[in-house]
Scaffold this motif. Structure first.
Motif, PDB file in Angstrom:
ATOM      1  N   CYS A  17      57.505  53.278  65.713  1.00  0.00           N
ATOM      2  CA  CYS A  17      56.651  54.152  64.658  1.00  0.00           C
ATOM      3  C   CYS A  17      55.523  53.397  63.973  1.00  0.00           C
ATOM      4  O   CYS A  17      54.795  53.593  63.420  1.00  0.00           O
ATOM      5  N   GLY A  18      55.146  52.221  64.400  1.00  0.00           N
ATOM      6  CA  GLY A  18      53.972  51.280  63.878  1.00  0.00           C
ATOM      7  C   GLY A  18      54.553  50.688  62.651  1.00  0.00           C
ATOM      8  O   GLY A  18      53.362  50.626  61.976  1.00  0.00           O
ATOM      9  N   GLY A  19      55.754  50.435  62.418  1.00  0.00           N
ATOM     10  CA  GLY A  19      56.056  49.989  61.120  1.00  0.00           C
ATOM     11  C   GLY A  19      55.958  48.381  60.830  1.00  0.00           C
ATOM     12  O   GLY A  19      56.269  48.019  59.832  1.00  0.00           O
ATOM     13  N   THR A  20      55.564  47.963  61.841  1.00  0.00           N
ATOM     14  CA  THR A  20      55.382  46.323  62.065  1.00  0.00           C
ATOM     15  C   THR A  20      54.057  46.029  61.191  1.00  0.00           C
ATOM     16  O   THR A  20      53.152  46.690  61.122  1.00  0.00           O
ATOM     17  N   GLU A  21      53.997  44.791  60.612  1.00  0.00           N
ATOM     18  CA  GLU A  21      52.680  44.151  59.974  1.00  0.00           C
ATOM     19  C   GLU A  21      51.684  43.896  60.975  1.00  0.00           C
ATOM     20  O   GLU A  21      52.149  43.339  62.092  1.00  0.00           O
ATOM     21  N   SER A  22      50.596  44.649  60.936  1.00  0.00           N
ATOM     22  CA  SER A  22      49.559  44.494  61.867  1.00  0.00           C
ATOM     23  C   SER A  22      48.837  43.028  61.640  1.00  0.00           C
ATOM     24  O   SER A  22      48.661  42.524  60.597  1.00  0.00           O
ATOM     25  N   THR A  23      48.680  42.522  62.728  1.00  0.00           N
ATOM     26  CA  THR A  23      47.832  41.109  62.731  1.00  0.00           C
ATOM     27  C   THR A  23      46.317  41.355  62.944  1.00  0.00           C
ATOM     28  O   THR A  23      45.394  40.529  63.115  1.00  0.00           O
ATOM     29  N   GLU A  24      45.931  42.765  63.184  1.00  0.00           N
ATOM     30  CA  GLU A  24      44.641  42.962  63.555  1.00  0.00           C
ATOM     31  C   GLU A  24      43.479  42.663  62.116  1.00  0.00           C
ATOM     32  O   GLU A  24      44.117  43.250  61.142  1.00  0.00           O
ATOM     33  N   GLN A  25      42.523  42.350  62.532  1.00  0.00           N
ATOM     34  CA  GLN A  25      41.664  42.356  61.284  1.00  0.00           C
ATOM     35  C   GLN A  25      40.878  43.564  61.011  1.00  0.00           C
ATOM     36  O   GLN A  25      40.704  44.469  61.896  1.00  0.00           O
ATOM     37  N   PRO A  26      40.588  43.820  59.575  1.00  0.00           N
ATOM     38  CA  PRO A  26      39.907  44.986  59.397  1.00  0.00           C
ATOM     39  C   PRO A  26      38.399  45.360  60.194  1.00  0.00           C
ATOM     40  O   PRO A  26      38.067  44.102  60.541  1.00  0.00           O
ATOM     41  N   PRO A  27      37.954  46.314  60.476  1.00  0.00           N
ATOM     42  CA  PRO A  27      36.603  46.136  61.301  1.00  0.00           C
ATOM     43  C   PRO A  27      35.595  45.499  60.308  1.00  0.00           C
ATOM     44  O   PRO A  27      35.510  45.545  58.982  1.00  0.00           O
ATOM     45  N   GLU A  28      34.632  44.783  61.210  1.00  0.00           N
ATOM     46  CA  GLU A  28      33.559  43.884  60.324  1.00  0.00           C
ATOM     47  C   GLU A  28      32.522  44.916  59.895  1.00  0.00           C
ATOM     48  O   GLU A  28      32.367  45.788  60.354  1.00  0.00           O
ATOM     49  N   VAL A  29      32.162  44.669  58.480  1.00  0.00           N
ATOM     50  CA  VAL A  29      30.829  45.376  58.100  1.00  0.00           C
ATOM     51  C   VAL A  29      29.624  44.916  58.691  1.00  0.00           C
ATOM     52  O   VAL A  29      29.318  43.544  58.680  1.00  0.00           O
ATOM     53  N   THR A  30      28.981  45.689  59.470  1.00  0.00           N
ATOM     54  CA  THR A  30      27.713  45.094  59.915  1.00  0.00           C
ATOM     55  C   THR A  30      26.719  46.133  59.577  1.00  0.00           C
ATOM     56  O   THR A  30      26.859  47.401  59.286  1.00  0.00           O
ATOM     57  N   MET A  31      25.235  45.619  59.807  1.00  0.00           N
ATOM     58  CA  MET A  31      24.158  46.555  59.669  1.00  0.00           C
ATOM     59  C   MET A  31      23.158  46.102  60.542  1.00  0.00           C
ATOM     60  O   MET A  31      23.032  45.019  60.647  1.00  0.00           O
TER      61      MET A  31
END
Length: 155
Positions: A17-31
């Motif tokens: 169910c996706g209950g594991t801790e994600s190692t993905e970084q949040p999306p980068e803020v760019t402009m």
């Protein structure tokens, strides 16, 4: 034994169910597609834990991660003023009607330079401070007409 099987089944269910801790970084803020530099990485690579960030004539963005010592980071503003990042955020918060703690989860800064015509420089109108994801950001005006967009980092 039954207890161990039930615990194992629950763990498998959480993983499915996706209950594991994600190692993905949040999306980068760019402009405007600018490359973003991590101030946290700069501090980590500094022998004394202090860094200077020069935002003059920069096509970069500067990510300030949560938990950094803001007084250990010196900012050279687009207008060439020099101050601690803590002082910059206090000033920016007063201009935007926020509290400095509103920037505590981290921000990404994008400088916009004023023109250099005349001795005072040209007053550049406020940039449209919208990141590449379409989120509105705060804008902080420098005395010479330069601006810095302050965008909140995703949590």
């Amino acid at each position: 034994m039954f207890k161990h099987l039930a615990l194992a089944a629950a763990c498998v269910g959480l993983i499915a169910c996706g209950g594991t801790e994600s190692t993905e970084q949040p999306p980068e803020v760019t402009m405007d597609g600018r490359e973003v530099v991590s101030i946290g990485e700069m501090v980590a690579g500094s022998p004394d834990g202090k860094v200077t960030v020069d935002m003059r004539n920069s096509n970069l963005g500067f990510r300030v991660e949560k938990g950094l010592d803001l007084n250990a980071i010196t900012i050279i503003c687009p207008s060439s003023r020099v101050m601690s990042l803590d002082a910059l955020l206090v000033e920016a918060a007063s201009q935007t009607g926020k509290a400095p703690s509103d920037y505590a989860k981290g921000i990404t800064m994008f400088p916009f330079m004023a023109g250099s015509e005349g001795s005072e420089g040209i007053q550049k109108p406020a940039p449209i401070c919208i990141d590449d994801a379409g989120n509105y950001c705060d804008s902080e005006r420098e005395p010479n007409g330069s601006w810095t967009c302050l965008c909140g980092n995703p949590v």
